[in-house]
Scaffold this active site. Structure first.
Site, PDB file in Angstrom:
ATOM      1  N   TYR A 185       4.733   7.675  -4.533  1.00 19.67           N
ATOM      2  CA  TYR A 185       3.410   8.258  -4.797  1.00 19.67           C
ATOM      3  C   TYR A 185       3.494   9.287  -5.924  1.00 19.67           C
ATOM      4  O   TYR A 185       2.685   9.271  -6.853  1.00 19.67           O
ATOM      5  CB  TYR A 185       2.913   8.886  -3.489  1.00 19.67           C
ATOM      6  CG  TYR A 185       1.657   9.720  -3.579  1.00 19.67           C
ATOM      7  CD1 TYR A 185       0.402   9.120  -3.557  1.00 19.67           C
ATOM      8  CD2 TYR A 185       1.716  11.114  -3.628  1.00 19.67           C
ATOM      9  CE1 TYR A 185      -0.757   9.883  -3.607  1.00 19.67           C
ATOM     10  CE2 TYR A 185       0.572  11.881  -3.679  1.00 19.67           C
ATOM     11  CZ  TYR A 185      -0.671  11.264  -3.665  1.00 19.67           C
ATOM     12  OH  TYR A 185      -1.813  12.033  -3.718  1.00 19.67           O
TER      13      TYR A 185
ATOM     14  N   ASN B  34     -10.140   7.557  -8.463  1.00 18.59           N
ATOM     15  CA  ASN B  34      -9.768   8.322  -7.262  1.00 18.59           C
ATOM     16  C   ASN B  34      -8.968   7.514  -6.245  1.00 18.59           C
ATOM     17  O   ASN B  34      -8.269   8.083  -5.409  1.00 18.59           O
ATOM     18  CB  ASN B  34     -11.081   8.834  -6.627  1.00 18.59           C
ATOM     19  CG  ASN B  34     -10.917   9.319  -5.219  1.00 18.59           C
ATOM     20  OD1 ASN B  34     -10.422  10.420  -4.988  1.00 18.59           O
ATOM     21  ND2 ASN B  34     -11.312   8.498  -4.248  1.00 18.59           N
TER      22      ASN B  34
ATOM     23  N   ILE C 208      -5.569  17.934   1.679  1.00 19.02           N
ATOM     24  CA  ILE C 208      -6.996  17.824   2.012  1.00 19.02           C
ATOM     25  C   ILE C 208      -7.144  17.064   3.335  1.00 19.02           C
ATOM     26  O   ILE C 208      -6.376  16.132   3.602  1.00 19.02           O
ATOM     27  CB  ILE C 208      -7.762  17.049   0.892  1.00 19.02           C
ATOM     28  CG1 ILE C 208      -7.374  17.547  -0.505  1.00 19.02           C
ATOM     29  CG2 ILE C 208      -9.275  17.126   1.112  1.00 19.02           C
ATOM     30  CD1 ILE C 208      -7.696  18.968  -0.809  1.00 19.02           C
TER      31      ILE C 208
ATOM     32  N   GLU D 150      -8.559  11.475   6.617  1.00 22.23           N
ATOM     33  CA  GLU D 150      -7.848  10.840   7.748  1.00 22.23           C
ATOM     34  C   GLU D 150      -6.451  10.383   7.347  1.00 22.23           C
ATOM     35  O   GLU D 150      -5.483  10.598   8.066  1.00 22.23           O
ATOM     36  CB  GLU D 150      -8.639   9.625   8.222  1.00 22.23           C
ATOM     37  CG  GLU D 150      -9.622   9.947   9.319  1.00 22.23           C
ATOM     38  CD  GLU D 150     -10.435   8.725   9.699  1.00 22.23           C
ATOM     39  OE1 GLU D 150      -9.863   7.629   9.832  1.00 22.23           O
ATOM     40  OE2 GLU D 150     -11.659   8.901   9.845  1.00 22.23           O
TER      41      GLU D 150
ATOM     42  N   MET E 258      -7.526  -3.061  -6.303  1.00 21.64           N
ATOM     43  CA  MET E 258      -7.057  -2.540  -7.589  1.00 21.64           C
ATOM     44  C   MET E 258      -5.611  -2.959  -7.883  1.00 21.64           C
ATOM     45  O   MET E 258      -5.026  -2.513  -8.859  1.00 21.64           O
ATOM     46  CB  MET E 258      -7.180  -1.013  -7.614  1.00 21.64           C
ATOM     47  CG  MET E 258      -8.608  -0.545  -7.658  1.00 21.64           C
ATOM     48  SD  MET E 258      -9.374  -0.911  -9.254  1.00 21.64           S
ATOM     49  CE  MET E 258     -11.061  -0.380  -8.929  1.00 21.64           C
TER      50      MET E 258
ATOM     51  N   LYS F 238       1.621   9.577  -9.716  1.00 24.62           N
ATOM     52  CA  LYS F 238       0.761  10.710 -10.099  1.00 24.62           C
ATOM     53  C   LYS F 238       1.299  11.399 -11.367  1.00 24.62           C
ATOM     54  O   LYS F 238       0.515  11.836 -12.208  1.00 24.62           O
ATOM     55  CB  LYS F 238       0.624  11.701  -8.938  1.00 24.62           C
ATOM     56  CG  LYS F 238      -0.115  11.147  -7.727  1.00 24.62           C
ATOM     57  CD  LYS F 238      -1.564  10.791  -8.054  1.00 24.62           C
ATOM     58  CE  LYS F 238      -2.395  10.488  -6.819  1.00 24.62           C
ATOM     59  NZ  LYS F 238      -3.761  10.019  -7.133  1.00 24.62           N
TER      60      LYS F 238
HETATM   61  P1  NDP Z   1      -8.208   7.894   1.339  1.00 21.33           P
HETATM   62  O1  NDP Z   1      -7.054   7.126   1.854  1.00 21.33           O
HETATM   63  O2  NDP Z   1      -9.135   8.545   2.299  1.00 21.33           O
HETATM   64  O3  NDP Z   1      -9.059   6.931   0.397  1.00 21.33           O
HETATM   65  C1  NDP Z   1      -8.414   6.060  -0.462  1.00 21.33           C
HETATM   66  C2  NDP Z   1      -9.457   5.119  -1.013  1.00 21.33           C
HETATM   67  O4  NDP Z   1      -8.797   4.161  -1.854  1.00 21.33           O
HETATM   68  C3  NDP Z   1     -10.193   4.353   0.067  1.00 21.33           C
HETATM   69  O5  NDP Z   1     -11.549   4.204  -0.296  1.00 21.33           O
HETATM   70  C4  NDP Z   1      -9.478   3.011   0.069  1.00 21.33           C
HETATM   71  O6  NDP Z   1     -10.398   2.049   0.546  1.00 21.33           O
HETATM   72  C5  NDP Z   1      -9.167   2.850  -1.419  1.00 21.33           C
HETATM   73  N1  NDP Z   1      -8.054   1.934  -1.654  1.00 21.33           N
HETATM   74  C6  NDP Z   1      -6.852   1.914  -1.043  1.00 21.33           C
HETATM   75  N2  NDP Z   1      -6.096   0.905  -1.511  1.00 21.33           N
HETATM   76  C7  NDP Z   1      -6.853   0.267  -2.437  1.00 21.33           C
HETATM   77  C8  NDP Z   1      -6.652  -0.874  -3.244  1.00 21.33           C
HETATM   78  N3  NDP Z   1      -5.513  -1.573  -3.199  1.00 21.33           N
HETATM   79  N4  NDP Z   1      -7.640  -1.254  -4.083  1.00 21.33           N
HETATM   80  C9  NDP Z   1      -8.807  -0.575  -4.138  1.00 21.33           C
HETATM   81  N5  NDP Z   1      -9.062   0.515  -3.399  1.00 21.33           N
HETATM   82  C10 NDP Z   1      -8.103   0.920  -2.537  1.00 21.33           C
HETATM   83  O7  NDP Z   1      -7.627   8.937   0.263  1.00 21.33           O
HETATM   84  P2  NDP Z   1      -7.997  10.459  -0.036  1.00 21.33           P
HETATM   85  O8  NDP Z   1      -9.458  10.624  -0.023  1.00 21.33           O
HETATM   86  O9  NDP Z   1      -7.144  11.325   0.802  1.00 21.33           O
HETATM   87  O10 NDP Z   1      -7.460  10.593  -1.532  1.00 21.33           O
HETATM   88  C11 NDP Z   1      -8.309  10.452  -2.645  1.00 21.33           C
HETATM   89  C12 NDP Z   1      -7.535  10.885  -3.876  1.00 21.33           C
HETATM   90  O11 NDP Z   1      -7.132  12.247  -3.720  1.00 21.33           O
HETATM   91  C13 NDP Z   1      -6.278  10.074  -4.127  1.00 21.33           C
HETATM   92  O12 NDP Z   1      -6.104   9.825  -5.497  1.00 21.33           O
HETATM   93  C14 NDP Z   1      -5.174  10.991  -3.612  1.00 21.33           C
HETATM   94  O13 NDP Z   1      -3.950  10.767  -4.237  1.00 21.33           O
HETATM   95  C15 NDP Z   1      -5.748  12.355  -3.976  1.00 21.33           C
HETATM   96  N6  NDP Z   1      -5.154  13.426  -3.187  1.00 21.33           N
HETATM   97  C16 NDP Z   1      -5.405  13.512  -1.861  1.00 21.33           C
HETATM   98  C17 NDP Z   1      -4.797  14.507  -1.110  1.00 21.33           C
HETATM   99  C18 NDP Z   1      -5.037  14.672   0.356  1.00 21.33           C
HETATM  100  O14 NDP Z   1      -4.370  15.522   0.970  1.00 21.33           O
HETATM  101  N7  NDP Z   1      -5.955  13.926   0.949  1.00 21.33           N
HETATM  102  C19 NDP Z   1      -3.865  15.472  -1.724  1.00 21.33           C
HETATM  103  C20 NDP Z   1      -3.701  15.304  -3.135  1.00 21.33           C
HETATM  104  C21 NDP Z   1      -4.328  14.310  -3.834  1.00 21.33           C
HETATM  105  P3  NDP Z   1     -10.003   0.604   1.142  1.00 21.33           P
HETATM  106  O15 NDP Z   1      -8.883   0.817   2.094  1.00 21.33           O
HETATM  107  O16 NDP Z   1     -11.278   0.139   1.736  1.00 21.33           O
HETATM  108  O17 NDP Z   1      -9.614  -0.206  -0.057  1.00 21.33           O
END
Ligand code: NDP
Length: 287
Positions: free
Chosen positions: A177, A113, A212, A215, A87, A181
């Site tokens: 970050y 997301n 949340i 990992e 992305m 947001k």
């Molecule tokens: P993860 O790191 O577990 O997942 C992030 C996802 O984004 C992965 O599938 C990753 O896959 C993908 N990703 C990362 N970089 C890129 C890129 N350059 N292009 C395309 N895809 C990409 O994140 P979370 O599940 O923890 O977070 C999900 C959402 O929730 C986010 O928007 C986060 O800001 C929000 N959030 C999460 C919190 C938390 O505590 N976990 C708290 C508040 C908000 P891959 O590396 O294969 O590309």
């Protein structure tokens, strides 16, 4: 006495009159979930699969996406497919939407997301990193929305934007970050107003999440944050419920997100203090 009482009655009436979520609401719906190779996005894909949606997922890591698609098909998805890419590239963001058009013939829900990698520590002054993160976490969301809008207008569908408490209030150690947001709130809240003026029946649900147990988040912030992370599967389901019910904003979990935000306009310094008090500051560093 009368005014608070009337307020309570009105609040009760408002909440009891609201529609309840039913899994059938998402059956057969055509949904894109970005960032679905891990974390909350992966869990949303599994819930959608159980509800019988058509799912198109995306992220960079093809091997993980393949496994998520296989699991979605086992769980009962009407169909499941993936597109892999980054992305950072706006052409890729638009390509994902075109893929939905070609393979699903339209779109009912766009779930934005994904989140790029950043550091958890004091702001290091790297402007290039802020720019790159804005491209991944913000501009690609805009690019996908623009591409998907004709299909979403046609289906009277929904846009779901996964944001954070760090997108509503200043948090330490996540400066780049947080900036991305906050930008999402500005863009999508303004767009929602324009949809309302123009009678565009596409809902926008901004999701405000606390800590949340994914990992990435636990690895980055677990040692510094004096709080227990909430479960990602439950969080994913709450996002989908809020989206299906076309809520304006979704707060997960309410007690640690919505309630503290009530302080923001009236006692901002107190809220800032409460936010800082949730960190074990002796461990704070760079990287
Ligand atoms: P993860 O790191 O577990 O997942 C992030 C996802 O984004 C992965 O599938 C990753 O896959 C993908 N990703 C990362 N970089 C890129 C890129 N350059 N292009 C395309 N895809 C990409 O994140 P979370 O599940 O923890 O977070 C999900 C959402 O929730 C986010 O928007 C986060 O800001 C929000 N959030 C999460 C919190 C938390 O505590 N976990 C708290 C508040 C908000 P891959 O590396 O294969 O590309």
């Amino acid at each position: 006495i009368l005014i608070p009482f009337l307020g309570l009655v009105l609040a009760f009436w408002f909440y009891s009159a609201r529609e309840n979520f039913k899994p059938e609401m998402l059956k057969g719906k055509r949904v894109i979930v970005t960032g679905a190779s891990t974390g909350i996005g992966e869990q949303m894909a599994y819930h959608l699969a159980r509800m019988g949606s058509h799912i198109l997922i995306t992220a960079r890591t093809e091997a993980k996406l393949q496994k998520v698609v296989e699991r979605c098909l086992e769980l009962g998805a009407a169909s499941a497919r993936y597109v892999s890419g980054t992305m950072e590239d706006m052409a890729f963001a638009e390509h994902v939407v075109k893929e939905a058009e070609a393979s699903l013939g339209g779109l009912d829900m766009l779930i934005l997301n994904h989140v790029g990698t950043s550091y958890f520590g004091y702001f290091d002054g790297d402007v290039g990193h802020v720019r790159k993160l804005l491209e991944i976490n913000f501009l690609s969301y805009v690019a996908m929305t623009v591409s998907a809008l004709p299909m979403l207008k046609e289906s009277e569908g929904s846009i779901v934007v996964v944001s954070s408490m760090a997108g509503k209030v200043g948090f330490p150690f996540t400066v780049p970050y947080s900036a991305t947001k906050f930008a999402l709130d500005g863009f999508f809240s303004s767009l929602r107003q324009e949809f309302s003026i123009q009678s565009v029946n596409v809902s926008i649900t901004l999701c405000i999440l606390g800590f949340i147990d994914t990992e990435r988040a636990v690895r980055a912030a677990g040692a510094l944050l004096a709080a227990e992370p909430a479960p990602r599967a439950e969080c994913a389901l709450e996002i989908l419920k809020g989206a299906a019910l076309r809520r304006r904003e979704l707060y997960y979990r309410y007690g640690s997100t919505r309630l503290p935000l009530l302080l923001r306009d009236w006692a901002a310094e107190l809220l800032d203090y409460l936010v800082r008090s949730r960190y074990r500051l002796d461990g704070a560093g760079g990287g």
